[in-house]
Design a protein around this motif. Sequence first.
Motif, mmCIF file in Angstrom:
data_model
loop_
_atom_site.group_PDB
_atom_site.id
_atom_site.type_symbol
_atom_site.label_atom_id
_atom_site.label_comp_id
_atom_site.label_asym_id
_atom_site.label_seq_id
_atom_site.Cartn_x
_atom_site.Cartn_y
_atom_site.Cartn_z
ATOM 1 N N UNK A 114 57.463 -27.306 -2.006
ATOM 2 C CA UNK A 114 57.225 -26.804 -0.645
ATOM 3 C C UNK A 114 55.830 -26.189 -0.522
ATOM 4 N N UNK A 115 55.471 -25.366 -1.474
ATOM 5 C CA UNK A 115 54.169 -24.696 -1.407
ATOM 6 C C UNK A 115 53.028 -25.685 -1.596
ATOM 7 N N UNK A 116 53.213 -26.657 -2.485
ATOM 8 C CA UNK A 116 52.167 -27.658 -2.693
ATOM 9 C C UNK A 116 51.951 -28.484 -1.426
ATOM 10 N N UNK A 117 53.026 -28.902 -0.783
ATOM 11 C CA UNK A 117 52.885 -29.702 0.438
ATOM 12 C C UNK A 117 52.225 -28.878 1.542
ATOM 13 N N UNK A 118 52.559 -27.606 1.636
ATOM 14 C CA UNK A 118 51.871 -26.749 2.610
ATOM 15 C C UNK A 118 50.373 -26.737 2.343
ATOM 16 N N UNK A 119 49.994 -26.573 1.100
ATOM 17 C CA UNK A 119 48.562 -26.558 0.767
ATOM 18 C C UNK A 119 47.903 -27.908 1.063
ATOM 19 N N UNK A 120 48.604 -28.995 0.765
ATOM 20 C CA UNK A 120 48.055 -30.325 1.040
ATOM 21 C C UNK A 120 47.900 -30.558 2.541
ATOM 22 N N UNK A 121 48.860 -30.123 3.322
ATOM 23 C CA UNK A 121 48.754 -30.294 4.764
ATOM 24 C C UNK A 121 47.609 -29.459 5.330
ATOM 25 N N UNK A 122 47.408 -28.265 4.776
ATOM 26 C CA UNK A 122 46.275 -27.453 5.218
ATOM 27 C C UNK A 122 44.962 -28.144 4.895
ATOM 28 N N UNK A 123 44.884 -28.747 3.721
ATOM 29 C CA UNK A 123 43.653 -29.441 3.326
ATOM 30 C C UNK A 123 43.421 -30.683 4.181
ATOM 31 N N UNK A 124 44.455 -31.498 4.331
ATOM 32 C CA UNK A 124 44.310 -32.743 5.070
ATOM 33 C C UNK A 124 44.183 -32.515 6.577
ATOM 34 N N UNK A 125 44.726 -31.401 7.055
ATOM 35 C CA UNK A 125 44.685 -31.113 8.477
ATOM 36 C C UNK A 125 43.432 -30.380 8.925
ATOM 37 N N UNK A 126 42.568 -30.018 7.989
ATOM 38 C CA UNK A 126 41.312 -29.358 8.357
ATOM 39 C C UNK A 126 40.487 -30.284 9.249
ATOM 40 N N UNK A 127 39.735 -29.716 10.159
ATOM 41 C CA UNK A 127 38.977 -30.519 11.120
ATOM 42 C C UNK A 127 37.990 -31.450 10.427
ATOM 43 N N UNK A 128 37.513 -31.065 9.242
ATOM 44 C CA UNK A 128 36.551 -31.896 8.520
ATOM 45 C C UNK A 128 37.225 -32.962 7.668
ATOM 46 N N UNK A 129 38.561 -33.050 7.710
ATOM 47 C CA UNK A 129 39.260 -34.022 6.892
ATOM 48 C C UNK A 129 39.000 -35.446 7.342
ATOM 49 N N UNK A 130 39.392 -36.392 6.489
ATOM 50 C CA UNK A 130 39.132 -37.795 6.795
ATOM 51 C C UNK A 130 40.409 -38.623 6.903
ATOM 52 N N UNK A 131 41.544 -37.967 7.210
ATOM 53 C CA UNK A 131 42.796 -38.674 7.452
ATOM 54 C C UNK A 131 43.209 -38.463 8.901
#
Length: 420
Positions: free
Chosen positions: A181-198
């Motif tokens: 759960x905590x890892x997915x939260x961190x991944x979503x925060x990373x991927x959801x950042x405005x500078x992300x590429x997904x």
Amino acid sequence: MTLTVAVNTTAQTPGDAFVTGDPLPNAPELAARGTYAVGVRTMTVVHKGQVDVLHTKEGKHPLYDRPLTLEIWYPARVAANKPAIIQYESVFGRANDPKRPLIPFTFPGRASRDAEPDNSGGAYPLVIVSHGYPGSRLLLTYLTENLASKGYVVVAIDHTESTYRDLAAFPSTLLNRPLDDLFVLNEMARLGAKAGNTFLAGLLNADNTALIGYSMGGYGVLNTTGAGFSPQAMTLFGKVSGGSTALEPRTMASPAYKPTLDPRIKAVVAFAPWGMVDGVWDAAGLAGLTLPMLFVAGSKDDISGYEKGVKAIYDGAVNADRYMLTYENARHNVAPNPPPAASLLPGAPADDYNHYAEPAWNERRINNINQHFVTAFLGVHLKKLDYASYLNVPETDDRGAWKGFKPRTSVGLEMRHAKP
């Protein structure tokens, strides 16, 4: 061993047919879908360097890279003339159990695969969903689609070694649920950042997150959000894991535990959370729950327990503003989709039908009621909507007083509310 059963669901699901999650005529008000079209995509993330508790030897823990498959529903842009019908592909049964072979099936949903995200609503609140043991990321599509249509990004996890396809020994589930759960939260925060590429870039706000867990998923989300495990949980884990102490950092007594509590998580929904009957939590652990909580339970739950199980967790969470919805005479299956059509075919083991079914309740009715109350609860705590009156209802409703329910339709339900 895989038993293939051909089920022609496509021919049975035109756009005007009933689809899992659609509102019944007696559905409560907030069960209706929202205004957004729904897109869905599949993604795999890898949690590197995790303890491989299933291969511990002489107290030594090897490490492994732990892949997690995610299903992500989100507000989308879909042409009005394009049918929003998808065929989800899943299995039921048990991996490595010849008495319950894996049976593939498809079932319809109202979403569009790989649709363009709708960014008109800004960064949407994030909801992370955790299934039971075993289960899959597609176990609660009636709810995940519904929430996405109301302006949430919803991420459901396939917990490795805990799904129908890859079911492994219990210690992996006991250890990894909160860590996933905590890892997915961190991944979503990373991927959801405005500078992300997904496609997630700028689409979600991980600082405004809710967790939803069912059964072992409920066990995991409670530990993730403050319910540190008890000494008895450590004893149980040691017995089933060959003496491993890998669970110790998730106990209430560990100095490593409290620093993992994440302020980005704002609310928790726990369907039939497992563990209390087995002593996984004591009073100190339950007192660590401080976030707003919605518990959902069956009064005859024979897996997680009721009076000494889910209700005992609710009663013990004395520092949380909490609700508990009870389905009278329901057992454990108060969260999943209805039984798949393939589980009704000759040759399908009855236990696999019963894995989804409730003997005293219509599963579609349960789905609608869950949609209603989860919408109200997350609406209050993640969207700051004026939905509290849908939650603050009399404990029972003999006179049709529950807001949002049609007359005579709240029978068999109880709603409790307690504040710190």
